[in-house]
Design an enzyme around this catalytic site. Structure first.
Site, mmCIF file in Angstrom:
data_model
loop_
_atom_site.group_PDB
_atom_site.id
_atom_site.type_symbol
_atom_site.label_atom_id
_atom_site.label_comp_id
_atom_site.label_asym_id
_atom_site.label_seq_id
_atom_site.Cartn_x
_atom_site.Cartn_y
_atom_site.Cartn_z
ATOM 1 N N VAL A 224 47.876 39.602 41.099
ATOM 2 C CA VAL A 224 47.526 40.008 42.466
ATOM 3 C C VAL A 224 48.238 39.091 43.460
ATOM 4 O O VAL A 224 48.454 37.911 43.164
ATOM 5 C CB VAL A 224 45.996 39.871 42.699
ATOM 6 C CG1 VAL A 224 45.584 40.525 44.015
ATOM 7 C CG2 VAL A 224 45.196 40.452 41.532
ATOM 8 N N TYR B 52 40.834 30.076 30.243
ATOM 9 C CA TYR B 52 40.515 31.139 31.211
ATOM 10 C C TYR B 52 40.304 32.466 30.487
ATOM 11 O O TYR B 52 39.361 33.203 30.759
ATOM 12 C CB TYR B 52 41.691 31.228 32.184
ATOM 13 C CG TYR B 52 41.683 32.320 33.209
ATOM 14 C CD1 TYR B 52 41.003 32.155 34.423
ATOM 15 C CD2 TYR B 52 42.403 33.511 33.021
ATOM 16 C CE1 TYR B 52 41.035 33.152 35.404
ATOM 17 C CE2 TYR B 52 42.438 34.497 33.981
ATOM 18 C CZ TYR B 52 41.761 34.309 35.173
ATOM 19 O OH TYR B 52 41.793 35.288 36.149
ATOM 20 N N GLY C 289 32.883 34.710 45.398
ATOM 21 C CA GLY C 289 34.326 34.482 45.575
ATOM 22 C C GLY C 289 34.863 35.235 46.769
ATOM 23 O O GLY C 289 36.034 35.628 46.796
ATOM 24 N N GLY C 290 34.006 35.421 47.773
ATOM 25 C CA GLY C 290 34.368 36.249 48.933
ATOM 26 C C GLY C 290 35.387 35.614 49.855
ATOM 27 O O GLY C 290 35.916 36.290 50.747
ATOM 28 N N SER C 291 35.680 34.319 49.669
ATOM 29 C CA SER C 291 36.657 33.654 50.546
ATOM 30 C C SER C 291 38.052 33.615 49.938
ATOM 31 O O SER C 291 38.974 33.062 50.534
ATOM 32 C CB SER C 291 36.200 32.216 50.813
ATOM 33 O OG SER C 291 35.994 31.548 49.576
ATOM 34 N N GLY D 168 38.633 38.624 47.627
ATOM 35 C CA GLY D 168 37.430 38.738 48.463
ATOM 36 C C GLY D 168 37.779 39.021 49.915
ATOM 37 O O GLY D 168 37.163 39.882 50.565
#
Ligand code: NAP
Ligand code: GDP
Length: 318
Positions: A169, A139, A11-13, A17
């Site tokens: 966030v 979720y 999930g770095g994009s 991330g």
């Protein structure tokens, strides 16, 4: 010399991330290699693709952010997809981390997975105490299972798999899609479009009365690195601003308008859902470890996010 690490960020994009990538790029440490994955590198719902990624990068550490993520309205319409995708992603990432001997995994839960009927403030011991809010049970149950798996992997095999529980966030690189985004990016986008069109109608969904704690993605990135390097418990830790920093959705919308230097009146569409009224979480465990951690003031973080969107709206996730 510190031991060398290869840190794989799933999930770095995404919102979180990208904030971690920005931070590690600005303060490079010796003997560390960081890899930031997105869904085009491989679909983590698929075990074969997940294994290929781990074989290719051979991570020693994993920050596991990848998830099907969405705001209240996306969750309400797609509970099954949120449940299934996240169950598959989490099972595949933890199983492959175990099989390939990853030394530490830090996974990401959320304060919205806590029981709906509860006492406040919520703390880390309450994750499994009762059903989550009906709006996002898919979720929530999938995320709760990460905590169950972390404990089981530790009990049976001694794995150091842990998790963090951030409050809401926001920040640069958020999902600004009006249908699937969370409240801050959705309102930043909605108000931007309205101002561009020369309009004066600034509509907020729901009553504006629910309250939330919001953490700036750049602050969360710092806390993620601390968890990776220093936090040795398997039990989760809440990463949230202080309870006194909780704000109403109305205050959030006002802060966004202020960041646009706009003083129009807000409208509230009460035909739309409010979702969970509150989910006030205690950060006292975090404060015991890091009593002096300074969170970016909410108005500064909102201003930076609005400025980022004004500059990047053409390339942002809309
Ligand atoms: P985000 O911006 O929506 O990013 C999601 C990331 O997951 C993206 O990199 C996406 O890749 C990747 N992804 C999604 N499905 C995937 C799949 N099937 N295979 C591989 N990669 C996949 O999410 P975020 O807000 O940064 O959230 C990060 C973590 O924080 C999540 O675990 C989330 O549950 C948690 N969290 C978020 C919030 C919040 O308010 N945003 C609050 C509490 C906790 P692409 O870019 O290629 O689509
Ligand atoms: P939640 O914290 O999981 O409920 O996620 P959201 O960020 O999606 O929603 C928080 C609150 O903002 C809810 O009370 C929504 O009714 C309210 N809200 C107001 N306008 C919007 C909007 O345009 N999009 C979203 N997602 N929420 C909105």
């Amino acid at each position: 010399m510190s031991e060398s690490k290869t840190i794989l960020v799933t999930g770095g994009s995404g919102l979180v991330g990208k904030a971690i990538e920005e931070l590690v790029t600005s303060q490079k440490r010796e003997n560390e290699k960081w890899i930031f994955l997105n869904s085009k590198d491989g679909n983590l719902c698929d075990i074969v693709q997940t294994k290929k990624l781990f074989e290719k990068y051979k991570p020693t550490h994993v920050i596991h952010l990848a998830a099907k993520v969405g705001g209240l309205f996306d969750n309400m319409s797609n509970n099954l997809d949120f449940l299934k995708d996240n169950l598959h992603i989490n099972d595949n990432v933890l199983q492959t981390s175990f099989e390939s001997g990853v030394k530490k995994v830090v996974s990401c839960l959320s304060t919205c997975i806590f029981p709906d009927k509860t006492s406040y403030p919520i703390d880390e011991s309450m994750v499994h105490n009762g059903p989550p809010h009906t709006s996002n049970y898919g979720y929530s149950y999938a995320k709760r299972m990460v905590d169950v798996m972390n404990k089981a992997y530790n009990q049976q095999y001694g794995c150091q798999f842990t998790s963090v529980i951030p409050c809401n966030v926001f920040g640069p690189n958020d999902n600004f899609n009006l249908k699937s985004g969370h409240v801050i990016p959705a309102l930043i986008r909605k108000f931007f479009d309205e101002i561009q069109a020369g309009g004066t109608s600034f509509t907020v969904f729901g009553s504006g009365k629910p309250v939330r704690q919001f953490i700036y993605s750049r602050d969360l990135a710092k806390l993620f690195l601390w968890v990776l390097y220093e936090y040795n418990e398997i039990e989760p830790i809440i990463l949230a601003v202080d309870e006194s920093d909780e704000v109403t959705i109305k205050e959030v919308a006002e802060e966004i308008l202020k960041a646009y230097n706009c003083n129009s009146t807000l409208l509230f569409d009460t035909s739309k859902a409010d979702g969970q009224y509150k989910k006030t979480a205690s950060n006292s465990k975090l404060r015991k470890y890091l009593p002096d951690f300074e969170f970016t003031p909410f108005s500064k973080a909102v201003k930076e996010s609005v400025d980022w969107y004004c500059k990047n709206h053409e390339i942002a996730r809309n």
